[in-house]
Design a protein around this motif. Structure first.
Motif, mmCIF file in Angstrom:
data_model
loop_
_atom_site.group_PDB
_atom_site.id
_atom_site.type_symbol
_atom_site.label_atom_id
_atom_site.label_comp_id
_atom_site.label_asym_id
_atom_site.label_seq_id
_atom_site.Cartn_x
_atom_site.Cartn_y
_atom_site.Cartn_z
ATOM 1 N N PHE A 63 11.577 13.547 11.853
ATOM 2 C CA PHE A 63 10.402 12.762 12.214
ATOM 3 C C PHE A 63 10.378 11.429 11.438
ATOM 4 N N LEU A 64 10.593 11.517 10.145
ATOM 5 C CA LEU A 64 10.535 10.306 9.299
ATOM 6 C C LEU A 64 11.636 9.319 9.672
ATOM 7 N N ALA A 65 12.824 9.860 9.971
ATOM 8 C CA ALA A 65 13.952 8.994 10.312
ATOM 9 C C ALA A 65 13.633 8.156 11.545
ATOM 10 N N ILE A 91 4.651 7.757 1.324
ATOM 11 C CA ILE A 91 5.261 8.792 0.481
ATOM 12 C C ILE A 91 4.793 10.134 1.034
ATOM 13 N N LEU A 92 5.671 10.756 1.770
ATOM 14 C CA LEU A 92 5.333 12.014 2.422
ATOM 15 C C LEU A 92 5.876 13.157 1.569
ATOM 16 N N VAL A 93 4.964 14.035 1.125
ATOM 17 C CA VAL A 93 5.383 15.105 0.213
ATOM 18 C C VAL A 93 5.161 16.459 0.880
ATOM 19 N N ILE A 140 0.868 -1.183 0.000
ATOM 20 C CA ILE A 140 0.000 0.000 0.000
ATOM 21 C C ILE A 140 0.904 1.232 0.000
ATOM 22 N N TYR A 141 0.795 2.041 -1.047
ATOM 23 C CA TYR A 141 1.537 3.291 -1.119
ATOM 24 C C TYR A 141 0.601 4.408 -0.676
ATOM 25 N N ALA A 142 0.933 5.045 0.433
ATOM 26 C CA ALA A 142 0.104 6.141 0.939
ATOM 27 C C ALA A 142 0.805 7.454 0.617
ATOM 28 N N ILE A 143 0.171 8.261 -0.233
ATOM 29 C CA ILE A 143 0.733 9.575 -0.579
ATOM 30 C C ILE A 143 0.110 10.622 0.349
ATOM 31 N N THR A 144 0.941 11.271 1.136
ATOM 32 C CA THR A 144 0.455 12.275 2.080
ATOM 33 C C THR A 144 1.086 13.638 1.793
ATOM 34 N N PRO A 145 0.256 14.597 1.327
ATOM 35 C CA PRO A 145 0.773 15.967 1.235
ATOM 36 C C PRO A 145 0.779 16.554 2.647
ATOM 37 N N THR A 146 1.779 17.357 2.936
ATOM 38 C CA THR A 146 1.818 17.963 4.273
ATOM 39 C C THR A 146 2.475 19.330 4.193
ATOM 40 N N PRO A 158 8.774 2.193 6.264
ATOM 41 C CA PRO A 158 9.353 2.381 4.933
ATOM 42 C C PRO A 158 8.766 3.666 4.350
ATOM 43 N N SER A 159 9.613 4.569 3.937
ATOM 44 C CA SER A 159 9.066 5.855 3.499
ATOM 45 C C SER A 159 9.934 6.507 2.440
ATOM 46 N N THR A 160 9.332 7.473 1.768
ATOM 47 C CA THR A 160 10.033 8.311 0.800
ATOM 48 C C THR A 160 9.651 9.746 1.120
ATOM 49 N N HIS A 161 10.651 10.598 1.180
ATOM 50 C CA HIS A 161 10.423 11.990 1.574
ATOM 51 C C HIS A 161 10.632 12.895 0.363
ATOM 52 N N LEU A 162 9.557 13.467 -0.126
ATOM 53 C CA LEU A 162 9.647 14.359 -1.285
ATOM 54 C C LEU A 162 9.242 15.769 -0.864
ATOM 55 N N HIS A 163 9.472 16.716 -1.750
ATOM 56 C CA HIS A 163 8.984 18.077 -1.486
ATOM 57 C C HIS A 163 8.763 18.791 -2.815
ATOM 58 N N VAL A 164 7.771 19.639 -2.816
ATOM 59 C CA VAL A 164 7.520 20.542 -3.949
ATOM 60 C C VAL A 164 6.646 21.676 -3.415
#
Ligand code: UGA
Ligand code: MN
Length: 331
Positions: free
Chosen positions: A137-139, A122-124, A90-96, A144-150
């Motif tokens: 926080f993610l560390a 997938i935290l964006v 399950i890939y959960a995409i969370t904008p924050t 299992p996570s991926t940290h993105l930003h835009v």
């Protein structure tokens, strides 16, 4: 004298034969198989007695026990347990975005996600760079996570305009890129806003999504809940109190999409241009599915397993401008 000897010999002969026969039978008795025991003298010496050899070419008559073993029912080979099919990820995409309650929201979310098997977060961040708060926080989140930003362009940061468009698209782009060169692993994508409330049962439901699945969402659209209306296992309409004309009258928290569908529709994204408030979900779903195709979950859409909760803005009226605390504390 000679005849006496002869007669004695003939009297003894049968007995001699009997003794020879008995000795012969005794030597043919199978030896007890040797089970090496850790501290047995035999085992220590590497086994001085050979284990029973079964059914070799030398096995002659008179080996009843062995014969029975050969001709009796052979032990059936045990059916090999089938390897379990891999659990879809399950890939959960969370904008924050940064605000006083952000870490509290992310903490609640991580506490939920940590209990879900095979979930990739997938935290964006809606930001020009990854923030230290979210990175730290993610560390420590143990997920299992991926940290993105835009960053959301300034012109779109206005009330009434859709939120998190760029962030969700960044998550989609990452997913597509990651699976670019390999056969799609089983996976399910879900847009998990950081302020909603998710039951664990919801993840069990969405994990079996074949294309696009849907379910009710609590506390949304000005009602206690919104839900897809289901007849004979198919979605036939929407129970909603707000803009019932939407092609998919559903909140972002009310659907999941299989990874396969995401990959086979590479152009499906959230659009800024021409997008009206509340239409993001419909605009996106229109690109990948039809209402008839939707898979109803949560007992034919009769159970609320996710709530569109909204955290009130923190009251910081008494936050000092001067005479700040002597230590810097992350909240
Ligand atoms: C509703 C829907 O439930 C959202 O899925 C939809 O994105 C949103 O409306 C919208 O107007 O576009 P709502 O509770 O009003 O949700 O929105 P928020 O919870 O404030 O924002 C949705 C997500 O976007 C959250 O995860 C939030 O952290 C994030 N967000 C919000 C940003 O990344 N940047 C922002 O400037 C605002
Ligand atoms: Mn929200």
């Amino acid at each position: 004298m000679k005849s006496v000897l002869f007669s004695r010999f003939f009297i003894l002969l049968p007995w001699i034969l009997i003794v020879i026969l008995m000795l012969d039978v005794d030597t043919r008795r199978p030896a007890a198989p040797l089970t090496p025991r850790p501290y047995s003298r035999y085992a220590a010496r590497g086994g001085t007695r050979l284990p029973l050899r079964r059914g070799g070419p030398e096995s002659g008559p008179g080996r009843g026990a062995e014969k029975r073993n050969q001709s009796g029912p052979q032990p059936q080979p045990k059916p090999q347990p089938q390897p379990e099919p891999p659990l879809p990820t399950i890939y959960a995409i969370t904008p924050t975005y940064s605000r006083p309650v952000q870490k509290a929201e992310l903490t609640r979310l991580a506490n939920t996600f940590r209990q879900v098997a095979q979930l990739h977060w997938i935290l964006v961040e809606d930001a020009a760079a990854r923030s230290e708060l979210v990175s730290r926080f993610l560390a420590r989140a143990g997920l299992p996570s991926t940290h993105l930003h835009v960053p959301t362009p300034r012109r779109y940061k206005r009330p009434g305009l859709p939120r998190a468009t760029e962030q969700r698209n960044a998550g989609l782009a990452w997913l597509r890129q990651r699976h670019q060169h390999q056969r799609a692993q089983p996976g399910v994508l879900f847009f998990a806003d950081d302020d909603n409330t998710y039951s664990l049962e919801l993840f069990e439901e969405m994990r079996t999504t074949r294309k696009v699945s849907v379910w009710p969402v609590g506390l949304v659209g000005g009602r206690r809940y919104e839900r897809p209306l289901v007849e004979d296992g198919r979605v036939v309409g929407w129970y909603t109190g707000w803009r019932a004309d939407r092609p998919f009258a559903i909140d972002m928290a009310g659907f999941a999409v299989s990874l396969q569908v995401i990959l086979s529709n590479p152009k499906a994204v959230f659009k800024r241009h021409g997008s009206q408030p509340g239409m993001q979900e419909s605009d996106f779903l229109k690109q990948i599915t039809t209402v008839e195709e939707l898979e109803p979950k949560a007992n034919n859409c009769t159970k609320v397993l996710v709530w569109h909760t909204r955290t009130e803005k923190a009251n910081l009226a008494n936050e000092p401008k001067y005479h700040l605390d002597t230590v810097k504390i992350e909240v």
